[in-house]
Scaffold this active site. Structure first.
Site, PDB file in Angstrom:
ATOM      1  NE  ARG A   9      -0.632  -0.003   4.500  1.00 32.24           N
ATOM      2  CZ  ARG A   9      -0.913  -0.173   6.225  1.00 32.24           C
ATOM      3  NH1 ARG A   9      -2.287   0.445   6.105  1.00 32.24           N
ATOM      4  NH2 ARG A   9      -0.443   0.132   6.764  1.00 32.24           N
ATOM      5  CB  VAL A  27      -0.548  -7.499   6.471  1.00 32.50           C
ATOM      6  CG1 VAL A  27      -0.372  -7.145   4.832  1.00 32.50           C
ATOM      7  CG2 VAL A  27      -1.738  -8.060   6.450  1.00 32.50           C
ATOM      8  CB  ALA A  44      -1.049 -10.935  14.011  1.00 34.29           C
ATOM      9  CG  ASN A  69       3.489 -15.500  13.205  1.00 35.82           C
ATOM     10  OD1 ASN A  69       4.137 -16.242  12.931  1.00 35.82           O
ATOM     11  ND2 ASN A  69       4.659 -14.430  13.857  1.00 35.82           N
ATOM     12  CB  SER A  86       9.688 -20.389  10.540  1.00 35.68           C
ATOM     13  OG  SER A  86      10.430 -20.247  12.204  1.00 35.68           O
ATOM     14  CE  LYS A 101       6.918 -19.120  11.865  1.00 34.85           C
ATOM     15  NZ  LYS A 101       6.119 -17.877  12.457  1.00 34.85           N
ATOM     16  CG  HIS A 113       8.210 -22.903  14.655  1.00 40.81           C
ATOM     17  ND1 HIS A 113       8.403 -21.483  15.060  1.00 40.81           N
ATOM     18  CD2 HIS A 113       9.387 -23.312  14.290  1.00 40.81           C
ATOM     19  CE1 HIS A 113      10.122 -20.952  14.672  1.00 40.81           C
ATOM     20  NE2 HIS A 113      10.073 -21.982  14.159  1.00 40.81           N
ATOM     21  CG  ASN A 114       6.705 -18.019  16.093  1.00 40.15           C
ATOM     22  OD1 ASN A 114       6.814 -18.677  15.460  1.00 40.15           O
ATOM     23  ND2 ASN A 114       6.154 -16.868  16.152  1.00 40.15           N
ATOM     24  CD  GLU A 126      10.994 -17.843  17.893  1.00 37.39           C
ATOM     25  OE1 GLU A 126      10.522 -18.393  16.611  1.00 37.39           O
ATOM     26  OE2 GLU A 126      10.421 -16.924  17.879  1.00 37.39           O
ATOM     27  CE1 TYR A 127       7.606 -15.252  21.386  1.00 39.31           C
ATOM     28  CE2 TYR A 127       7.348 -14.717  23.425  1.00 39.31           C
ATOM     29  CZ  TYR A 127       6.885 -14.810  22.647  1.00 39.31           C
ATOM     30  OH  TYR A 127       6.216 -13.441  21.416  1.00 39.31           O
ATOM     31  CE  LYS A 180       6.626  -8.512  15.278  1.00 37.87           C
ATOM     32  NZ  LYS A 180       8.129  -8.949  15.634  1.00 37.87           N
ATOM     33  CG  HIS A 237     -16.914 -30.003  43.775  1.00 34.83           C
ATOM     34  ND1 HIS A 237     -17.571 -29.561  42.915  1.00 34.83           N
ATOM     35  CD2 HIS A 237     -16.692 -29.090  45.085  1.00 34.83           C
ATOM     36  CE1 HIS A 237     -17.441 -28.441  43.315  1.00 34.83           C
ATOM     37  NE2 HIS A 237     -16.698 -28.205  44.247  1.00 34.83           N
TER      38      HIS A 237
HETATM   39  C1  6PG Z   1       9.840 -17.108  13.414  1.00 34.29           C
HETATM   40  C2  6PG Z   1       9.288 -15.927  13.652  1.00 34.29           C
HETATM   41  C3  6PG Z   1       9.053 -14.652  13.464  1.00 34.29           C
HETATM   42  C4  6PG Z   1       8.960 -13.122  14.205  1.00 34.29           C
HETATM   43  C5  6PG Z   1       8.580 -13.848  15.358  1.00 34.29           C
HETATM   44  C6  6PG Z   1       8.942 -13.217  16.079  1.00 34.29           C
HETATM   45  O1  6PG Z   1       9.596 -18.136  13.001  1.00 34.29           O
HETATM   46  O2  6PG Z   1      10.181 -16.952  11.848  1.00 34.29           O
HETATM   47  O3  6PG Z   1       9.424 -17.062  14.934  1.00 34.29           O
HETATM   48  O4  6PG Z   1       7.688 -15.477  13.580  1.00 34.29           O
HETATM   49  O5  6PG Z   1      10.200 -13.626  14.425  1.00 34.29           O
HETATM   50  O6  6PG Z   1       6.714 -13.486  15.512  1.00 34.29           O
HETATM   51  O7  6PG Z   1       8.111 -12.620  17.332  1.00 34.29           O
HETATM   52  P1  6PG Z   1       8.610 -12.205  18.541  1.00 34.29           P
HETATM   53  O8  6PG Z   1       8.211 -10.627  18.058  1.00 34.29           O
HETATM   54  O9  6PG Z   1       7.135 -12.227  19.457  1.00 34.29           O
HETATM   55  O10 6PG Z   1       9.265 -12.255  19.685  1.00 34.29           O
END
Ligand code: 6PG
Length: 453
Positions: free
Chosen positions: A21, A63, A65, A91, A117, A171, A174-175, A178-179, A248, A435
């Site tokens: 845009r 874009v 989420a 995401n 990812s 996904k 997965h995140n 990742e966290y 995020k 209960h």
């Molecule tokens: C991936 C990452 C990607 C992004 C995260 C960051 O798999 O490529 O996870 O999706 O870097 O959304 O997430 P946060 O901002 O929540 O850490």
């Protein structure tokens, strides 16, 4: 991310039309496409984008989420025709994906919720791609998706995983993993930093760990990050970064969905909590003054930290896989968990040496959907949990914060007890609310205790 993915698609020989845009961003993109110019048609409007495509059309949207996705879908659905396909490759909360899938089906439009990812670099050169939606809608674009995906020993790290929100759910988990992994690494870093290990030495420790069973993208980049200097100040870059973590939403969504499904991915939850607590910088400073108590350095062998990280990482993955199994059952997705692990072996942020083992362990079948009960991981955990216990015990008695390590160990110790302590919880529930409970010596439910009136 969208630009990187578009370049990747064009580079694999597919013609593509692109729109942003912001016409400035579109112009920047076209200036940077270089040799791929002939493959790419810029479109100044969504109408122009749709008009540039052959039918049935396929449009990928990337874009932010939430509302921005709905707004683009709304505009696209006005100009697209039945049989066309909209792909949300950002995401997304899988609940939104399910709703969008249902709403677009009514208009005759196909919709895929696709998890991508690998960050910017992955999108450009080979991400891991988790596809959800109608299988028939995936078929016409499968060759593009597999061409642009990362490859693990030749196998594309992309697949259709299940209907409606399955791709975005996978996904999200997965995140979540990742966290957890990032938090565990940060806790190990914190313990070493408090013990006075220099950042240069720490970079070497992580680089060495990356040659062993912890080998992974996140350990690799940690080693790199720790060795980088901020040029204006000459200080290590981590020393000039504010300790407030962003998020995020995908970690939080993982925890919310886990709780809704009667699961609890506590290692992931600890990681989400640690990011949330990190935002209260001033409050933490006040608490540091108010509670001066024990806060000693912990003297830990590198080998213990390495093994503790491995044990906790396995437990974090295990909680994620158990959550996927629960979601698959609840939403009737028939997820192939081994395939999920396979497409995480390359391209994605949590790619690691462990994932190949997870894939084969899962392929053999998991007892109670528990990765940690698969024979290879039983062996690994029996080897590494003693170190995790030493790290947690030493950190707790020295006042060092290790929320994710502690959560992983507590979960492990809780589930490896056949007779737990919820007999008392049941007695309390029955005492104050009648209960009812089950008995160990009789079949049936709804028994009550002989409590005084
Ligand atoms: C991936 C990452 C990607 C992004 C995260 C960051 O798999 O490529 O996870 O999706 O870097 O959304 O997430 P946060 O901002 O929540 O850490």
């Amino acid at each position: 991310m969208g630009a990187a993915l578009a370049m990747n698609i064009a580079e694999k020989g597919f013609g593509i039309a692109v729109h942003n845009r912001s016409s400035e961003k579109l112009d920047d993109f076209m200036e940077n496409v270089g040799d791929l110019e002939d493959q790419v048609t810029p479109a100044e409007s969504l109408d122009g984008l749709v008009a540039a495509l052959g039918t049935p059309r396929a449009v990928i949207i990337m874009v932010k989420a939430g509302e921005p996705v709905d707004s683009v879908i709304e505009s696209l659905s006005e100009v697209m025709e039945p049989g066309d396909l909209i792909i949300d490759a950002g995401n997304a909360d899988f609940n939104d994906t399910r709703a969008r899938h249902a709403a677009l089906s009514e208009k005759g439009l196909n919709f895929l919720g696709v998890g991508v990812s690998g960050g910017e670099e992955g999108a450009r050169h080979g991400p891991s791609i988790m596809v959800g939606g109608d299988r028939e809608a995936y078929a016409p674009i499968e060759d593009i998706i597999t061409a642009i995906a990362a490859k693990f020993e030749g196998d594309p790290c992309a697949d259709w995983l299940g209907p409606d929100g399955a791709g975005h759910f996978v996904k999200t988990v997965h995140n979540g993993i990742e966290y957890a992994d990032m938090q565990l690494i940060a806790e190990a870093y914190g313990l070493m930093r408090t013990a006075g290990v220099s950042l240069g030495d720490m970079a070497e420790v992580f680089a060495n760990w990356n040659k062993g069973p912890l080998q992974s993208y996140l350990i690799e980049i940690t080693a790199e990050i720790l060795a980088v200097t901020d040029s204006p100040t000459g200080k290590p870059v981590v020393d000039i970064i504010m300790d407030k973590a962003g998020q995020k939403g995908t970690g939080r969504w993982t925890v919310i969905e886990a709780l809704k499904l009667g699961q609890s991915a506590t290692t992931i939850e600890a990681a989400v909590a640690a990011r949330s607590w990190s935002a209260g910088k001033e409050m933490r400073a006040a608490a540091e003054d108010a509670f001066p108590g024990v806060r000693d350095a912990v003297d830990l062998a590198n080998a213990d930290l390495e093994a503790a990280l491995l044990a906790a990482r396995i437990i974090g993955y295990g909680q994620g896989m158990a959550l996927l199994a629960a979601a698959s059952e609840a939403f009737e997705w028939s997820l192939d968990l081994a395939r999920v692990a396979e497409i995480w072996r390359a391209g994605c942020i949590i790619r690691s040496a462990l994932l190949d083992e997870i894939a084969s362990g899962t392929r053999e079948g998991l007892q109670f959907d528990q990765l940690i009960l698969s024979p290879a991981f039983v062996e690994r955990l029996n080897e590494t949990v003693p170190a995790l216990r030493r790290v947690v015990a030493a950190s707790v008695s020295s006042g060092q914060p290790i929320p994710a390590f502690a959560a992983a160990l507590s979960y492990f110790d809780t589930i490896r007890r056949a007779r737990g302590t919820t007999d008392l919880i049941q007695a309390q529930r029955d005492f104050f609310g009648r209960h009812g409970f089950e008995r160990v010596d009789k079949d049936g439910t709804g028994f009550h205790g002989p409590w005084a009136e």
